[in-house]
Write a protein that holds these residues in place. Structure first.
Motif, PDB file in Angstrom:
ATOM      1  N   SER A  16      38.766 -16.016 -34.674  1.00 47.03           N
ATOM      2  CA  SER A  16      37.490 -15.614 -34.091  1.00 47.03           C
ATOM      3  C   SER A  16      36.441 -16.688 -34.340  1.00 47.03           C
ATOM      4  O   SER A  16      36.508 -17.424 -35.325  1.00 47.03           O
ATOM      5  N   ALA A  17      35.461 -16.758 -33.454  1.00 50.70           N
ATOM      6  CA  ALA A  17      34.296 -17.611 -33.696  1.00 50.70           C
ATOM      7  C   ALA A  17      33.439 -16.897 -34.738  1.00 50.70           C
ATOM      8  O   ALA A  17      33.046 -15.747 -34.532  1.00 50.70           O
ATOM      9  N   LEU A  18      33.178 -17.545 -35.869  1.00 49.46           N
ATOM     10  CA  LEU A  18      32.419 -16.936 -36.966  1.00 49.46           C
ATOM     11  C   LEU A  18      30.958 -17.348 -36.870  1.00 49.46           C
ATOM     12  O   LEU A  18      30.634 -18.537 -36.961  1.00 49.46           O
ATOM     13  N   ILE A  19      30.085 -16.371 -36.704  1.00 45.12           N
ATOM     14  CA  ILE A  19      28.656 -16.618 -36.565  1.00 45.12           C
ATOM     15  C   ILE A  19      27.915 -15.807 -37.619  1.00 45.12           C
ATOM     16  O   ILE A  19      28.062 -14.582 -37.680  1.00 45.12           O
ATOM     17  N   GLU A  66      37.937 -15.591 -27.647  1.00 48.48           N
ATOM     18  CA  GLU A  66      38.026 -14.259 -27.058  1.00 48.48           C
ATOM     19  C   GLU A  66      37.324 -13.224 -27.923  1.00 48.48           C
ATOM     20  O   GLU A  66      37.103 -12.100 -27.493  1.00 48.48           O
ATOM     21  N   ARG A  67      37.022 -13.625 -29.149  1.00 48.45           N
ATOM     22  CA  ARG A  67      36.368 -12.706 -30.075  1.00 48.45           C
ATOM     23  C   ARG A  67      35.372 -13.481 -30.924  1.00 48.45           C
ATOM     24  O   ARG A  67      35.621 -14.598 -31.355  1.00 48.45           O
ATOM     25  N   VAL A  68      34.233 -12.844 -31.153  1.00 50.35           N
ATOM     26  CA  VAL A  68      33.217 -13.373 -32.062  1.00 50.35           C
ATOM     27  C   VAL A  68      33.115 -12.401 -33.223  1.00 50.35           C
ATOM     28  O   VAL A  68      33.085 -11.179 -33.027  1.00 50.35           O
ATOM     29  N   PHE A  69      33.094 -12.938 -34.439  1.00 52.52           N
ATOM     30  CA  PHE A  69      32.943 -12.115 -35.636  1.00 52.52           C
ATOM     31  C   PHE A  69      31.655 -12.521 -36.322  1.00 52.52           C
ATOM     32  O   PHE A  69      31.457 -13.681 -36.677  1.00 52.52           O
ATOM     33  N   TYR A  94      29.532 -17.094 -24.442  1.00 48.45           N
ATOM     34  CA  TYR A  94      30.951 -16.767 -24.283  1.00 48.45           C
ATOM     35  C   TYR A  94      31.086 -15.667 -23.230  1.00 48.45           C
ATOM     36  O   TYR A  94      31.333 -14.509 -23.555  1.00 48.45           O
ATOM     37  N   PRO A  95      30.902 -15.995 -21.958  1.00 50.02           N
ATOM     38  CA  PRO A  95      30.920 -14.963 -20.920  1.00 50.02           C
ATOM     39  C   PRO A  95      32.244 -14.209 -20.803  1.00 50.02           C
ATOM     40  O   PRO A  95      32.271 -13.096 -20.291  1.00 50.02           O
ATOM     41  N   LYS A  96      33.337 -14.798 -21.295  1.00 44.68           N
ATOM     42  CA  LYS A  96      34.638 -14.143 -21.190  1.00 44.68           C
ATOM     43  C   LYS A  96      35.081 -13.509 -22.504  1.00 44.68           C
ATOM     44  O   LYS A  96      36.235 -13.097 -22.629  1.00 44.68           O
ATOM     45  N   VAL A  97      34.172 -13.396 -23.469  1.00 41.32           N
ATOM     46  CA  VAL A  97      34.540 -12.809 -24.764  1.00 41.32           C
ATOM     47  C   VAL A  97      35.009 -11.368 -24.554  1.00 41.32           C
ATOM     48  O   VAL A  97      34.464 -10.640 -23.719  1.00 41.32           O
ATOM     49  N   LYS A  98      36.056 -10.982 -25.275  1.00 38.72           N
ATOM     50  CA  LYS A  98      36.609  -9.635 -25.126  1.00 38.72           C
ATOM     51  C   LYS A  98      36.000  -8.647 -26.116  1.00 38.72           C
ATOM     52  O   LYS A  98      35.929  -7.450 -25.831  1.00 38.72           O
ATOM     53  N   SER A  99      35.602  -9.137 -27.291  1.00 38.19           N
ATOM     54  CA  SER A  99      35.034  -8.210 -28.277  1.00 38.19           C
ATOM     55  C   SER A  99      34.225  -8.949 -29.329  1.00 38.19           C
ATOM     56  O   SER A  99      34.376 -10.156 -29.521  1.00 38.19           O
TER      57      SER A  99
END
Length: 182
Positions: A16-19, A66-69, A94-99
């Motif tokens: 996941s992309a960690l923010i 696909e996911r941002v955490f 991230y326009p296509k992020v799923k969750s």
């Protein structure tokens, strides 16, 4: 990228992309927890401008997440409006992020939807251990909030600590926790 202290994430968030959205924990009283001792404060929200800058930077490095955490002990404590704003920022980069996921306390669930696969450190369903560890809620609260998430169609995960009840209480801890989870 702006990160404060050690960054914690569940193993299944490895890709996941960690923010960072928050740092520290609002409860900050569990007897066993040392996760945020390296911070000079208990809890704070990251400025929205900083979060957006990090999302922009991350989207340049990790283009197809696909996911941002959201990192921090419990970003899910933020108001619905702030979470909605953050979700809008994620969609912008991230326009296509799923969750979108994050950590949360079970008491943070009230009146929130739109996020999925939130990770809760409930640790146990055994009330004696919850009280001793100063979790700030009992098993009935876990059940009540879980039902709300089930009704809203939200996915979630629980951290369970097998030894949290102490010596000779493992069986009772497992049984009570299974009752809560079931």
């Amino acid at each position: 990228m702006h990160y404060t202290g050690t960054i914690w994430r569940p193993p299944y968030e490895a890709y996941s992309a960690l923010i960072q959205v928050t740092a520290g924990c609002t409860h900050h009283s569990c007897k066993f927890c040392t996760l945020y001792e390296d911070l000079p404060f208990k809890f704070k929200m990251s400025p929205l401008k900083e979060v957006e800058g990090d999302l922009e930077e991350m989207s340049g490095m990790y283009k197809n997440a696909e996911r941002v955490f959201f990192t921090g002990a419990n970003p899910f404590v933020l108001s619905f409006d702030k979470l909605k704003t953050l979700a809008g920022m994620v969609r912008k980069y991230y326009p296509k992020v799923k969750s979108i996921g994050c950590f949360g306390r079970i008491t943070d669930v009230t009146n929130k939807t739109g996020y999925d696969d939130i990770t809760f450190g409930v640790e146990t369903g055994y009330d004696e251990a919850l009280a001793f560890m100063n979790k700030g809620y009992d098993s009935s609260e876990i059940i009540r909030q879980s039902k709300k998430m089930d009704e809203a169609g939200m996915g979630y995960h629980f951290f369970y600590l097998t030894g949290i009840a102490g010596k000779d209480k493992g069986h009772e801890n497992a049984v009570k926790t299974a009752e809560v989870i079931n």
